[in-house]
Scaffold this motif. Structure first.
Motif, PDB file in Angstrom:
ATOM      1  N   PHE A 104       0.819  -1.216   0.000  1.00  0.00           N
ATOM      2  CA  PHE A 104       0.000   0.000   0.000  1.00  0.00           C
ATOM      3  C   PHE A 104       0.852   1.266   0.000  1.00  0.00           C
ATOM      4  N   THR A 106       3.850   1.718  -1.358  1.00  0.00           N
ATOM      5  CA  THR A 106       4.416   1.974  -2.693  1.00  0.00           C
ATOM      6  C   THR A 106       3.341   2.441  -3.668  1.00  0.00           C
ATOM      7  N   GLN A 107       2.124   1.882  -3.582  1.00  0.00           N
ATOM      8  CA  GLN A 107       1.030   2.358  -4.439  1.00  0.00           C
ATOM      9  C   GLN A 107       0.698   3.814  -4.131  1.00  0.00           C
ATOM     10  N   ARG A 108       0.557   4.112  -2.871  1.00  0.00           N
ATOM     11  CA  ARG A 108       0.192   5.481  -2.454  1.00  0.00           C
ATOM     12  C   ARG A 108       1.308   6.457  -2.828  1.00  0.00           C
TER      13      ARG A 108
END
Length: 119
Positions: A104, A106-108
């Motif tokens: 989460f 790295t996605q954010r």
């Protein structure tokens, strides 16, 4: 005043070591300038210091993860979107993601870098 053992009307640096407020005495430091100190009170960490320490620790945790996907130099350069995204995720993001949740984070982070690079 003088060497009285009873409180005085105001704190004194010289003379009495007793007053209505916490005791202030003069201590000489190495440069021979007076250094006042308060007897009976140990220094403590203020809530502000604890918050700053928590922020630093959180930034370090996110930096450790994010430097595996971004150039470390960009994470510390305040003019880059990477710096803005790292700082926002660590300190301002209302989701307050756990830095151990790499998926989460790295996605954010990727979305935040995109946002900061286009605005």
């Amino acid at each position: 005043p003088g060497n009285s053992r009873y409180p005085t009307s105001s704190p004194h640096i010289r003379g009495s070591i007793h007053s209505h407020s916490p005791t202030t005495r003069v201590k000489r430091n190495d440069s021979n300038h007076p250094t006042p100190f308060v007897r009976g009170f140990a220094p403590t960490k203020s809530p502000i210091t604890k918050e700053i320490t928590a922020d630093i620790n959180r930034l370090q945790s996110f930096t450790s993860l994010l430097k595996t996907i971004s150039n470390e130099k960009d994470l510390f350069d305040s003019s880059t979107p990477q710096y803005a995204a790292r700082t926002w995720i660590a300190l301002e993001d209302s989701m307050q993601l756990d830095p151990e949740n790499t998926f989460f984070v790295t996605q954010r982070y990727a979305m935040a870098v995109l946002y900061f690079s286009t605005s």
